[in-house]
Design a protein around this motif. Structure first.
Motif, PDB file in Angstrom:
ATOM      1  N   PRO A   3       0.824  -1.221   0.000  1.00  0.00           N
ATOM      2  CA  PRO A   3       0.000   0.000   0.000  1.00  0.00           C
ATOM      3  C   PRO A   3       0.854   1.265   0.000  1.00  0.00           C
ATOM      4  CG  PRO A   3      -0.801  -1.574   1.623  1.00  0.00           C
ATOM      5  CD  PRO A   3       0.521  -2.091   1.148  1.00  0.00           C
ATOM      6  N   LYS A   4       0.259   2.352  -0.480  1.00  0.00           N
ATOM      7  CA  LYS A   4       0.977   3.627  -0.557  1.00  0.00           C
ATOM      8  C   LYS A   4       0.781   4.488   0.688  1.00  0.00           C
ATOM      9  CE  LYS A   4       0.777   3.824  -5.619  1.00  0.00           C
ATOM     10  NZ  LYS A   4       0.332   4.602  -6.807  1.00  0.00           N
ATOM     11  N   GLN A   5      -0.403   4.380   1.309  1.00  0.00           N
ATOM     12  CA  GLN A   5      -0.699   5.212   2.464  1.00  0.00           C
ATOM     13  C   GLN A   5      -0.225   4.529   3.749  1.00  0.00           C
ATOM     14  OE1 GLN A   5      -1.881   8.294   2.096  1.00  0.00           O
ATOM     15  NE2 GLN A   5      -1.890   7.933  -0.130  1.00  0.00           N
ATOM     16  N   LEU A   6       0.257   5.348   4.701  1.00  0.00           N
ATOM     17  CA  LEU A   6       0.813   4.818   5.938  1.00  0.00           C
ATOM     18  C   LEU A   6      -0.174   3.960   6.729  1.00  0.00           C
ATOM     19  CD1 LEU A   6       3.164   4.616   7.906  1.00  0.00           C
ATOM     20  CD2 LEU A   6       2.443   6.804   8.905  1.00  0.00           C
ATOM     21  N   PRO A   7      -1.443   4.378   6.905  1.00  0.00           N
ATOM     22  CA  PRO A   7      -2.369   3.506   7.656  1.00  0.00           C
ATOM     23  C   PRO A   7      -2.550   2.146   6.997  1.00  0.00           C
ATOM     24  CG  PRO A   7      -3.281   5.719   7.398  1.00  0.00           C
ATOM     25  CD  PRO A   7      -2.070   5.650   6.517  1.00  0.00           C
ATOM     26  N   ASP A   8      -2.637   2.139   5.657  1.00  0.00           N
ATOM     27  CA  ASP A   8      -2.799   0.869   4.946  1.00  0.00           C
ATOM     28  C   ASP A   8      -1.540   0.013   5.050  1.00  0.00           C
ATOM     29  OD1 ASP A   8      -5.335   1.666   4.168  1.00  0.00           O
ATOM     30  OD2 ASP A   8      -4.605   2.610   2.327  1.00  0.00           O
ATOM     31  N   GLN A   9      -0.357   0.668   5.065  1.00  0.00           N
ATOM     32  CA  GLN A   9       0.893  -0.076   5.226  1.00  0.00           C
ATOM     33  C   GLN A   9       0.943  -0.760   6.591  1.00  0.00           C
ATOM     34  OE1 GLN A   9       4.000   2.771   4.564  1.00  0.00           O
ATOM     35  NE2 GLN A   9       3.776   2.750   2.329  1.00  0.00           N
ATOM     36  N   MET A  10       0.535  -0.009   7.626  1.00  0.00           N
ATOM     37  CA  MET A  10       0.522  -0.590   8.972  1.00  0.00           C
ATOM     38  C   MET A  10      -0.409  -1.803   9.026  1.00  0.00           C
ATOM     39  SD  MET A  10       2.474   1.032  11.243  1.00  0.00           S
ATOM     40  CE  MET A  10       1.716   0.942  12.849  1.00  0.00           C
ATOM     41  N   ALA A  11      -1.594  -1.653   8.429  1.00  0.00           N
ATOM     42  CA  ALA A  11      -2.558  -2.753   8.445  1.00  0.00           C
ATOM     43  C   ALA A  11      -2.028  -3.957   7.676  1.00  0.00           C
ATOM     44  CB  ALA A  11      -3.887  -2.285   7.855  1.00  0.00           C
ATOM     45  N   ALA A  12      -1.379  -3.713   6.536  1.00  0.00           N
ATOM     46  CA  ALA A  12      -0.865  -4.812   5.725  1.00  0.00           C
ATOM     47  C   ALA A  12       0.266  -5.546   6.438  1.00  0.00           C
ATOM     48  CB  ALA A  12      -0.382  -4.276   4.380  1.00  0.00           C
ATOM     49  N   VAL A  13       1.175  -4.807   7.066  1.00  0.00           N
ATOM     50  CA  VAL A  13       2.294  -5.426   7.780  1.00  0.00           C
ATOM     51  C   VAL A  13       1.784  -6.222   8.976  1.00  0.00           C
ATOM     52  CG1 VAL A  13       4.324  -4.931   9.194  1.00  0.00           C
ATOM     53  CG2 VAL A  13       4.022  -3.772   7.009  1.00  0.00           C
ATOM     54  N   ARG A  14       0.819  -5.650   9.681  1.00  0.00           N
ATOM     55  CA  ARG A  14       0.268  -6.372  10.835  1.00  0.00           C
ATOM     56  C   ARG A  14      -0.417  -7.660  10.395  1.00  0.00           C
ATOM     57  NH1 ARG A  14      -4.636  -4.589  14.917  1.00  0.00           N
ATOM     58  NH2 ARG A  14      -4.486  -6.412  16.265  1.00  0.00           N
ATOM     59  N   ALA A  15      -1.204  -7.597   9.298  1.00  0.00           N
ATOM     60  CA  ALA A  15      -1.883  -8.798   8.804  1.00  0.00           C
ATOM     61  C   ALA A  15      -0.882  -9.866   8.383  1.00  0.00           C
ATOM     62  CB  ALA A  15      -2.793  -8.432   7.632  1.00  0.00           C
ATOM     63  N   ALA A  16       0.207  -9.446   7.729  1.00  0.00           N
ATOM     64  CA  ALA A  16       1.227 -10.402   7.303  1.00  0.00           C
ATOM     65  C   ALA A  16       1.897 -11.046   8.513  1.00  0.00           C
ATOM     66  CB  ALA A  16       2.260  -9.710   6.424  1.00  0.00           C
ATOM     67  N   LEU A  17       2.186 -10.246   9.542  1.00  0.00           N
ATOM     68  CA  LEU A  17       2.823 -10.793  10.736  1.00  0.00           C
ATOM     69  C   LEU A  17       1.881 -11.739  11.470  1.00  0.00           C
ATOM     70  CD1 LEU A  17       5.391 -10.753  12.442  1.00  0.00           C
ATOM     71  CD2 LEU A  17       4.396  -8.870  13.762  1.00  0.00           C
ATOM     72  N   GLU A  18       0.583 -11.404  11.503  1.00  0.00           N
ATOM     73  CA  GLU A  18      -0.386 -12.310  12.142  1.00  0.00           C
ATOM     74  C   GLU A  18      -0.417 -13.651  11.432  1.00  0.00           C
ATOM     75  OE1 GLU A  18      -4.066 -10.234  12.118  1.00  0.00           O
ATOM     76  OE2 GLU A  18      -3.766  -9.364  14.100  1.00  0.00           O
ATOM     77  N   GLU A  19      -0.308 -13.627  10.116  1.00  0.00           N
ATOM     78  CA  GLU A  19      -0.351 -14.871   9.350  1.00  0.00           C
ATOM     79  C   GLU A  19       0.913 -15.693   9.553  1.00  0.00           C
ATOM     80  OE1 GLU A  19      -0.832 -16.350   4.725  1.00  0.00           O
ATOM     81  OE2 GLU A  19      -1.372 -14.314   5.293  1.00  0.00           O
ATOM     82  N   LEU A  20       2.072 -15.008   9.605  1.00  0.00           N
ATOM     83  CA  LEU A  20       3.338 -15.722   9.719  1.00  0.00           C
ATOM     84  C   LEU A  20       3.660 -16.118  11.154  1.00  0.00           C
ATOM     85  CD1 LEU A  20       5.489 -13.567   7.270  1.00  0.00           C
ATOM     86  CD2 LEU A  20       4.357 -15.728   6.799  1.00  0.00           C
ATOM     87  N   GLY A  21       3.159 -15.346  12.116  1.00  0.00           N
ATOM     88  CA  GLY A  21       3.455 -15.637  13.507  1.00  0.00           C
ATOM     89  C   GLY A  21       4.735 -14.998  13.983  1.00  0.00           C
ATOM     90  N   GLU A  22       5.823 -15.187  13.235  1.00  0.00           N
ATOM     91  CA  GLU A  22       7.121 -14.593  13.551  1.00  0.00           C
ATOM     92  C   GLU A  22       7.881 -14.404  12.255  1.00  0.00           C
ATOM     93  OE1 GLU A  22       9.325 -16.173  16.908  1.00  0.00           O
ATOM     94  OE2 GLU A  22      11.201 -16.007  15.779  1.00  0.00           O
ATOM     95  N   ALA A  23       8.509 -13.255  12.083  1.00  0.00           N
ATOM     96  CA  ALA A  23       9.181 -12.983  10.809  1.00  0.00           C
ATOM     97  C   ALA A  23      10.146 -11.815  10.960  1.00  0.00           C
ATOM     98  CB  ALA A  23       8.159 -12.678   9.716  1.00  0.00           C
ATOM     99  N   THR A  24      11.049 -11.706  10.002  1.00  0.00           N
ATOM    100  CA  THR A  24      11.959 -10.566   9.895  1.00  0.00           C
ATOM    101  C   THR A  24      11.354  -9.534   8.951  1.00  0.00           C
ATOM    102  OG1 THR A  24      13.118 -11.483   7.991  1.00  0.00           O
ATOM    103  CG2 THR A  24      13.929 -12.122  10.183  1.00  0.00           C
ATOM    104  N   PRO A  25      11.856  -8.307   8.957  1.00  0.00           N
ATOM    105  CA  PRO A  25      11.386  -7.321   7.971  1.00  0.00           C
ATOM    106  C   PRO A  25      11.570  -7.807   6.536  1.00  0.00           C
ATOM    107  CG  PRO A  25      12.615  -6.226   9.711  1.00  0.00           C
ATOM    108  CD  PRO A  25      12.780  -7.695   9.940  1.00  0.00           C
ATOM    109  N   GLN A  26      12.644  -8.558   6.287  1.00  0.00           N
ATOM    110  CA  GLN A  26      12.883  -9.071   4.937  1.00  0.00           C
ATOM    111  C   GLN A  26      11.774 -10.041   4.524  1.00  0.00           C
ATOM    112  OE1 GLN A  26      15.115  -8.919   7.352  1.00  0.00           O
ATOM    113  NE2 GLN A  26      16.789  -7.637   6.592  1.00  0.00           N
ATOM    114  N   GLN A  27      11.374 -10.917   5.445  1.00  0.00           N
ATOM    115  CA  GLN A  27      10.333 -11.885   5.127  1.00  0.00           C
ATOM    116  C   GLN A  27       8.985 -11.206   4.901  1.00  0.00           C
ATOM    117  OE1 GLN A  27      10.744 -14.365   8.528  1.00  0.00           O
ATOM    118  NE2 GLN A  27      12.394 -15.604   7.663  1.00  0.00           N
TER     119      GLN A  27
END
Length: 738
Positions: free
Chosen positions: A678-702
Motif C-alpha cells: 500500500p501507498k498510504q501509511l495507515p494501509d501499510q501498517m494494516a498490511a504489515v500487521r496482517a502479514a505478521l499475524e499470518e506468519l506468527g514470527e518474521a523478519t522485515p525481509q520476510q
C-alpha cells in the motif's frame, strides 16, 4: 463499531475506552517519529461516541447506552486533560443508539386471535411465582403478554460498520416460541428462510454479521472487516454449525474464523447464573486462526464475576465445530515438484476444434508433419463422461507465414473460423497471434516432450481420479496435466492420502459444488514419499493395474463412464446394496476388483510414508503439513528430492542452500503473485500487521517479500511501531512476533 444487541452499552463503553487508549498510543508514536496526525491523512479526526453504534429493543436500555458512552468519553477527557473543559456542546445527539429490533422489520402487526376470536396471549418469559406445593419458582400464570402476527416480515437493516461486536440474547431454539412468542418466531423464520429452525436465537446475529463480513471490499473500504460475538458454547453443536458451515465453506467468498474459544466460563448478566459460552471472531477470506482453549479454572467463592482461567493457544484452520485443523493453506510449494504440472491449453477460438473427418479433409494423414499440428483433444468432461472424439488444431511454434505456406488448407480454415472471433478479443496478444491458442502453455510442453504418455486429472470433478493420456493427446484448460509417465506417481496421486490433501487444499466450483484440483495448492506443495526400489516397483505395478483395469472395462463397455464407476465404488465402500443401474455398473466395471486395487494402493502408499494405514483424514493432513515444512527446510539447506530428476535437474547439480527453513517457508515464492504494498501509511501498517499475524514470527525481509515493491527498510519501522503499541513484540535478532 456496531453492537447490534447493545443492552445498556457495556461492550461499546469498553470498546470506546480501548480505542481512546489506542488513539493516544498512535499520537505518542507519531510524536516520537517527528510526525503529526496529518501524516495519516486524519487531521482533525478523533475517537468519540459517534463512531460507536448500537441497536437495542428495550427503550430504557437504549437511552442508558447512549448516556454510558458519553460518561466514558468525558471520564477519558478529564483523566487526560485534567480540569480543562471539553468542547461544546458537551453532549451531542449523534443518534448512534437506535431503539429498534435488530433482526426484523415488518409492515404492520396485528393481535393474534384464536378460532373463537379470543386474543391469544403467552407467558411474558420472565415473571415467576412460588408454587404452592413445591415452593419452587414457576411461571406466573397472570403474567401474560399479547401474541402478535407480523405482516411482510423481512430482515432488519444494520448501520454500516467496520467492526461488529456483541453478546446477543441466549435463547435456545426450543425456547424461542415461549420466549419470543409464536408470531415473532414464525416471522423470524419466514424472513430468514436459510436459517434452520433448530438454530439458537443468537445465530441470527451471527448469520447477519457473516453476510456483512463476506461482502467486505478492502479496496473501497466498504463493509465489515471483522465481527466477534459471545454465544453459548452450543455454537459447536450440529444444529448451530449448520449456520457457520455455508459461510466457512463458500467457494467464492469464504469466511474464516480468525479467533475462537470453544468453551469458557461466564456469568449471565440477567440472573447471575454460571453458564458456558463460546467466543468467535470471523473475517472474510481464507486465513488461519487462533484457537484458545481453557486448560484450567480456579473458582473463588468470593469472586462475584466468575473464575480465573488458564489458557492455551494454537494456530491453524478453525472449522465450524471450533476445532483446529491442519493448516493446509499454509503449505509452501516445493522445488521438488516444480515445472511438472499445469492446466492444459486454453483455445480462445472454437474453430480450432475439428472432427476426425474434418482433420483428414485438411490433410492429416496425407500431408507430412500435420499429425503434430492436428492432435487428439480431451477436456474434463471427456475424462469423467463419454469422450467427444474431437481433434484440435495446434500451431504452436509456427509463424503465420509458415502455416500459410506449409498447410494452406489449415490456414484457410482458421482464417475463416478463428480469426473473426480473435479480432473481437480485447487482448492485443490474442489478436496479433490469432492462429495460436490463447494460452498455449509454453511451460507445460517441455515437461510432456519425449514422453509416450502423461498423467491427467479433471480440474473440477465430483471424484478425484488420475489416469494416463497418450502423448499425442493435447489437454484442455480444464485438465491438469502432470509431466510424468511413471505409474508409481499415478498410484501415489490416486491414493487416499493425496486425495484427502487435494480435497482440503483445493476449492470447490460449479453448480454441483464439485472439488477443484488447483495445481498450485494441490500438487506443488504436496510432499511425495521417498521410495525404495522395492516400493517403487510395487507402486508401479499397482498404478499400471489401476489404469489398465479402468480402460479395459471402458473399452469393453463404451458407455461406462468414470463418474458412474466411482459413484458405485463409493456405494460399495459404504456397503450399499447394488440395484438397477448401479448393479449394471458394478458388474461392467468389476468394481469390487477396482476397490481392491485402490485399497492395495492406499496400504502401499501409507507404508512408503511409514505411517499407519488407518489414519483419519485429520491425522493425514497434519502429517502432510508437517512433512511439507520438513521438506521446505531440507530444500532451504540444498536438499531437493526431485520428483523427475532426469527432467528437472538433468545435470545433477546440487541445489544451493537458501538459508534457514523459516526464510524459505515464510517467504513468497517467485511463482506466486504478490500483493502490491500500500501507498498510504495507515494501509501499510494494516498490511504489515496482517502479514505478521499470518506468519506468527518474521523478519522485515520476510514481510517485505510478501509484497510487490516493499523494502525491508520501509517495513522495519512499521514493525517497530507495532511493537511499541503492543500489537507485536521484538523477538530478538531482528525478528518480530505476534
Amino acid at each position: 463499531m456496531l453492537d447490534p444487541a447493545c443492552g445498556s452499552g457495556n461492550f461499546l463503553y469498553v470498546a470506546l475506552e480501548l480505542m481512546k487508549r489506542l488513539e493516544g498510543e498512535v499520537m505518542a508514536m507519531l510524536t516520537d517519529l517527528g510526525e503529526q496526525q496529518a501524516s495519516l491523512a486524519l487531521a482533525g479526526h478523533t475517537v468519540d461516541p459517534h463512531q460507536f453504534l448500537g441497536l437495542e429493543l428495550n427503550p430504557w436500555a437504549a437511552a442508558v447506552a447512549e448516556l454510558v458512552l458519553w460518561i466514558g468519553y468525558l471520564q477519558w477527557h478529564f483523566r487526560t486533560h485534567g480540569r480543562a473543559s471539553p468542547s461544546e456542546p458537551v453532549l451531542r445527539d449523534f443518534k448512534n443508539i437506535e431503539n429498534r429490533d435488530a433482526l426484523l422489520e415488518w409492515n404492520s402487526r396485528t393481535e393474534r386471535r384464536d378460532a373463537r376470536g379470543k386474543l391469544v396471549t403467552r407467558w411474558d418469559g420472565m415473571t415467576t411465582t412460588l408454587h404452592p406445593v413445591t415452593g419452587e419458582q414457576v411461571p406466573d400464570p397472570d403474567a401474560r403478554v399479547q401474541v402478535w402476527d407480523y405482516l411482510k416480515p423481512r430482515p432488519a437493516t444494520w448501520p454500516e460498520a467496520e467492526f461488529i461486536v456483541g453478546n446477543p440474547p441466549f435463547i435456545g431454539a426450543s425456547r424461542m416460541r415461549d420466549a419470543l412468542g409464536d408470531g415473532y418466531a414464525e416471522a423470524l423464520w419466514q424472513a430468514y428462510p436459510r436459517m434452520p429452525q433448530s438454530a439458537d436465537f443468537v445465530m441470527f446475529w451471527w448469520e447477519k454479521a457473516a453476510l456483512n463480513a463476506r461482502a467486505y471490499h478492502a479496496a473501497k473500504g466498504k463493509g465489515t472487516r471483522r465481527f466477534g460475538f459471545i454465544t453459548t458454547n452450543s455454537l459447536r453443536q450440529t444444529f448451530n454449525r449448520r449456520v457457520l458451515e455455508p459461510h466457512l465453506g463458500d467457494p467464492k467468498t469464504p469466511l474464516s474464523l480468525v479467533f475462537a474459544i470453544p468453551d469458557h466460563p461466564w456469568v449471565d448478566a440477567s440472573d447471575g447464573a454460571a453458564v458456558r459460552i463460546a467466543m468467535t471472531v470471523a473475517a472474510a477470506g481464507t486465513q488461519p486462526g487462533r484457537l484458545v482453549t481453557v486448560m484450567a479454572e480456579e473458582r473463588d467463592q468470593t469472586e462475584a464475576e466468575g473464575c480465573k482461567v488458564t489458557l492455551s493457544a494454537e494456530k491453524g484452520s478453525i472449522f465450524a465445530d471450533l476445532r483446529l485443523g491442519a493448516d493446509v493453506a499454509g503449505a509452501v510449494p516445493l522445488r521438488a515438484n516444480e515445472g511438472l504440472s499445469s492446466p492444459g491449453v486454453k483455445l480462445h477460438g472454437a474453430g480450432f476444434i475439428v472432427t476426425p473427418a474434418k482433420a483428414r479433409a485438411l490433410g492429416r494423414g496425407s500431408i507430412a508433419g500435420l499429425e503434430a499440428h492436428i492432435r487428439h483433444y480431451r477436456n474434463g468432461r471427456d475424462l469423467t463422461s463419454l469422450p467427444r472424439d474431437v481433434m484440435v488444431i495446434d500451431l504452436f511454434g509456427l509463424t503465420e507465414v509458415e502455416v500459410k505456406v506449409r498447410y494452406p488448407a489449415v490456414y484457410q480454415h482458421i482464417l475463416d473460423e478463428v480469426k473473426p472471433e480473435r479480432d473481437q478479443n480485447n487482448r492485443d496478444t490474442y489478436k496479433r497471434n490469432w492462429w495460436i491458442h490463447g494460452e498455449p502453455r509454453r511451460d507445460l510442453r517441455p515437461a510432456l516432450a519425449g514422453l509416450n504418455r502423461y498423467i491427467a486429472t479433471g480440474e473440477t470433478a465430483k471424484h478425484r481420479f488420475f489416469q494416463f493420456l497418450p502423448a499425442e493427446t493435447l489437454p484442455d484448460n480444464m485438465l491438469i496435466a502432470i509431466g510424468s509417465d511413471d505409474a508409481a506417481l499415478l498410484a501415489i496421486l490416486s491414493s487416499r492420502l493425496h486425495v484427502a490433501w487435494a480435497l482440503a487444499a483445493g476449492g470447490r466450483l460449479g453448480f454441483g459444488n464439485d472439488p477443484r484440483y488447483n495445481k498450485s495448492r494441490c500438487f506443488d506443495p504436496f510432499p511425495f514419499p521417498v521410495l525404495s526400489d522395492e516400493q517403487k516397483a510395487r507402486l508401479r505395478q499397482l498404478g499400471e493395474e489401476l489404469d489398465g483395469h479402468r480402460k479395459a472395462q471402458q473399452k469393453a463397455h463404451p458407455k461406462l463412464t468414470m463418474t458412474a464407476l466411482y459413484n458405485v465404488l463409493e456405494k460399495v465402500r459404504a456397503k450399499v446394496t447394488m440395484e438397477g443401474k448401479d448393479k449394471e455398473v458394478y458388474e461392467q466395471g468389476l468394481v469390487r476388483i477396482l476397490l481392491g486395487i485402490h485399497d492395495q494402493i492406499d496400504a502401499e502408499v501409507a507404508a512408503a510414508y511409514d505411517w499407519p494405514a488407518d489414519l483419519s483424514e485429520d491425522d493425514i493432513l497434519y502429517r502432510l503439513v508437517d512433512l511439507n515444512r520438513d521438506r521446505a527446510a531440507e530444500e532451504a539447506q540444498g536438499l531437493v528430492r526431485w520428483l523427475r530428476p532426469e527432467y528437472q535437474n538433468p545435470a545433477g547439480t546440487a541445489a544451493v542452500a537458501k538459508g534457514e527453513q523459516s526464510d524459505l517457508a515464510l517467504a513468497t515464492t517467485n511463482g506466486t503473485a504478490r500483493a502490491a504494498f500500500p501507498k498510504q501509511l495507515p494501509d501499510q501498517m494494516a498490511a504489515v500487521r496482517a502479514a505478521l499475524e499470518e506468519l506468527g514470527e518474521a523478519t522485515p525481509q520476510q514481510i517485505a517479500r510478501r509484497f510487490a515493491r516493499a523494502r525491508p527498510d520501509t517495513v522495519r519501522p512499521l514493525l517497530e511501531c507495532l511493537a511499541a503499541i503492543g500489537y507485536a513484540r521484538d523477538a530478538g535478532q531482528g525478528r518480530y512476533a505476534i
